[in-house]
Enzyme design. Structure first.
Site, PDB file in Angstrom:
ATOM      1  N   TYR A  18       0.815  -1.218   0.000  1.00 11.54           N
ATOM      2  CA  TYR A  18       0.000   0.000   0.000  1.00 11.54           C
ATOM      3  C   TYR A  18       0.847   1.267   0.000  1.00 11.54           C
ATOM      4  O   TYR A  18       0.549   2.218   0.734  1.00 11.54           O
ATOM      5  CB  TYR A  18      -0.925   0.030   1.232  1.00 11.54           C
ATOM      6  CG  TYR A  18      -1.761  -1.202   1.431  1.00 11.54           C
ATOM      7  CD1 TYR A  18      -2.688  -1.589   0.474  1.00 11.54           C
ATOM      8  CD2 TYR A  18      -1.657  -1.971   2.583  1.00 11.54           C
ATOM      9  CE1 TYR A  18      -3.476  -2.716   0.649  1.00 11.54           C
ATOM     10  CE2 TYR A  18      -2.444  -3.094   2.767  1.00 11.54           C
ATOM     11  CZ  TYR A  18      -3.341  -3.467   1.798  1.00 11.54           C
ATOM     12  OH  TYR A  18      -4.117  -4.576   1.981  1.00 11.54           O
ATOM     13  N   TYR A 146     -14.575  -4.701   3.320  1.00 10.57           N
ATOM     14  CA  TYR A 146     -13.233  -5.067   2.850  1.00 10.57           C
ATOM     15  C   TYR A 146     -13.043  -6.557   3.129  1.00 10.57           C
ATOM     16  O   TYR A 146     -13.242  -7.012   4.262  1.00 10.57           O
ATOM     17  CB  TYR A 146     -12.149  -4.250   3.571  1.00 10.57           C
ATOM     18  CG  TYR A 146     -10.758  -4.711   3.172  1.00 10.57           C
ATOM     19  CD1 TYR A 146     -10.169  -4.258   1.993  1.00 10.57           C
ATOM     20  CD2 TYR A 146     -10.066  -5.638   3.934  1.00 10.57           C
ATOM     21  CE1 TYR A 146      -8.917  -4.721   1.601  1.00 10.57           C
ATOM     22  CE2 TYR A 146      -8.817  -6.101   3.551  1.00 10.57           C
ATOM     23  CZ  TYR A 146      -8.242  -5.639   2.383  1.00 10.57           C
ATOM     24  OH  TYR A 146      -7.016  -6.100   1.994  1.00 10.57           O
ATOM     25  N   ASP A 240     -17.366 -12.861   7.510  1.00 12.33           N
ATOM     26  CA  ASP A 240     -15.921 -12.715   7.454  1.00 12.33           C
ATOM     27  C   ASP A 240     -15.475 -12.184   8.818  1.00 12.33           C
ATOM     28  O   ASP A 240     -15.572 -10.984   9.100  1.00 12.33           O
ATOM     29  CB  ASP A 240     -15.566 -11.741   6.312  1.00 12.33           C
ATOM     30  CG  ASP A 240     -14.070 -11.513   6.205  1.00 12.33           C
ATOM     31  OD1 ASP A 240     -13.332 -11.947   7.107  1.00 12.33           O
ATOM     32  OD2 ASP A 240     -13.643 -10.882   5.216  1.00 12.33           O
ATOM     33  N   LYS A 269      -5.901 -13.655  10.985  1.00  9.62           N
ATOM     34  CA  LYS A 269      -5.394 -12.612  11.894  1.00  9.62           C
ATOM     35  C   LYS A 269      -4.984 -13.177  13.268  1.00  9.62           C
ATOM     36  O   LYS A 269      -3.878 -13.657  13.401  1.00  9.62           O
ATOM     37  CB  LYS A 269      -6.430 -11.510  12.057  1.00  9.62           C
ATOM     38  CG  LYS A 269      -6.787 -10.832  10.718  1.00  9.62           C
ATOM     39  CD  LYS A 269      -6.227  -9.470  10.600  1.00  9.62           C
ATOM     40  CE  LYS A 269      -6.692  -8.743   9.372  1.00  9.62           C
ATOM     41  NZ  LYS A 269      -5.609  -7.992   8.757  1.00  9.62           N
TER      42      LYS A 269
END
Ligand SMILES: Cc1ncc(COP(=O)(O)O)c(C=O)c1O
Length: 422
Positions: A18, A146, A240, A269
């Site tokens: 990014y 996202y 999600d 995560k």
């Protein structure tokens, strides 16, 4: 800032995430981590407010995870999962099924969140194909959402805010609509489904908080509405929980707060306590049964090379031990209370639009950030690692962060935001 030799020599060869490589501020060289601290090469110590993109839920270098990974490294770091299996992977699958509760009991491993979502999408598409329904090729997903950076997941992110607008026209087309927060939005969604429901495979949503799309919160009632609509139209409901899973919202999984269950859930995560890459797509028996057949073409054709990596599974099992033996959810609640009080002073600043807290997530939304790099630098100078994005400055510390460290972290954020319009 002191630049170590390894950085000076390696930096010309690295491509960062990014980042506009020409103008981006160089990354900070970290040489050691412990608890909620990052130690930089020049000797500075930062309090980490991000927990490495929400992964390090037990803080860094927890000895229980370190010990489990070391033991697994000696015994067997990795074997292929095609045709072979091992105890850490199967123990973890059994334990995840137990934690997720009845129905969510088939675990498919991958090695990143994006791929876990891709697998969930493949499962949902093939769920219908295996039953002879060919017209259900789209997903319903939400503005502000996202779900990852791969081609499949880019197509279900917010088309404008999801960082992928450049690829418009090159991605699969899905139905991206407003979350049904209000009665009006619910009515619009009902009308949409009446017309388009039969071409959908499923509904994909981040439960309770849309993370990387802007740290946007919604009420558990929104999830109940989605469950009712999914049932009415026979759609699979995919949650999600890559960001929300493992205590971040105050319950082990966010869906618990809505009192409903999804058909598929994705996890990553914090799954390994932030130590090794691992993700899981967990399907309900209803989904799995559509693949259970004498027809080989009904099998799920997916199998990443590092699927079920034994080191990562050992780390995840050790992380789950810690959720059982240490009071993580109580810690998340205490962080929540502290964040609500500690970030409250930001509300008075004329450039702050909103302050919101859910579990161990604290968000300050600004009316704009002119220079994000400068803001980040000022936060580092104040002794904290915080990574603002879009219009938000957020805190998602380790659930184990010490009270005084959390207080210092919040004080730094409030002071820096107060100094001047960022
Ligand atoms: C909700 C959600 N889904 C998917 C992903 C993608 O995960 P990864 O970066 O591991 O591919 C993320 C990452 O931030 C996420 O927050």
């Amino acid at each position: 800032m002191h630049t170590p030799d390894w950085m000076a020599r390696g930096q010309p060869h690295i491509w960062l995430p990014y980042a506009q490589m020409k103008t981006a501020t160089p990354p900070l060289p970290v040489v050691r981590s412990h608890g909620s601290r990052l130690e930089l090469a020049d000797g500075r110590s930062l309090i980490d407010g991000v927990a490495s993109w929400w992964t390090a839920c037990h803080g860094y270098n927890h000895p229980h995870i370190a010990q489990a990974v070391r033991a697994q490294l000696d015994a067997m770091p990795h074997v292929m999962f095609g045709g072979l299996t091992h105890e850490p992977a199967l123990n973890l699958a059994r334990r995840l099924a137990g934690m997720l509760g009845p129905g969510l009991d088939r675990v498919f491993y991958t090695d990143s969140g994006s791929v876990a979502v891709e697998v969930a999408m493949k499962m949902a598409l093939q769920f219908w194909l295996n039953q002879g329904e060919r017209g259900r090729s789209r997903f319903l997903a939400f503005r502000g959402g996202y779900h990852g950076d791969t081609f499949g997941t880019m197509a279900v992110c917010d088309p404008d805010e999801g960082m992928h607008s450049l690829y418009r026209g090159m991605l699969a087309e899905h139905d991206i609509v407003d979350l049904p927060r209000t009665e009006g939005e619910l009515a619009a969604l009902e009308a949409h489904l009446e017309i388009h429901g039969a071409r959908l495979a499923g509904i994909l949503v981040e439960p309770l908080v849309q993370g990387a799309g802007g740290m946007l919160l919604h009420d558990p009632e929104v999830l109940r509405r989605l469950r009712r609509l999914a049932d009415r139209h026979g759609l699979l409901l995919i949650f999600d929980e890559i960001f929300t899973g493992f205590g971040r919202t105050g319950t082990l999984f966010a869906f618990e707060q809505a009192g409903i269950r999804p058909d598929i859930v994705t996890l990553s995560k914090a799954l390994t306590g932030g130590t090794l890459p691992l993700a899981a797509t967990v399907a309900s028996s209803r989904v799995f049964e559509a693949f259970w057949s004498d027809d080989p073409s009904h099998a799920l054709m997916h199998g990443p090379t590092f699927m079920g990596n034994a080191l990562a599974c050992a780390a995840a099992n050790a992380s789950l031990d810690l959720f059982e033996s240490e009071p993580r959810l109580a810690q998340a609640q205490a962080i929540s209370t502290a964040l609500a009080a500690g970030l409250e002073p930001c509300r008075e600043l004329p450039w702050v639009r909103d302050v919101r807290v859910l579990g161990a997530i604290g968000v300050v939304e600004l009316d704009g950030i002119t220079d994000r790099e400068a803001l980040k630098r000022r936060l580092v100078d104040a002794g904290v690692w915080v990574r603002p994005f879009g219009n938000v400055v957020y805190l998602t510390p380790a659930l184990t962060i010490a009270e005084d460290e959390l207080a210092s972290l919040m004080r730094a954020v409030v002071d820096v935001l107060r100094q001047r319009r960022p």
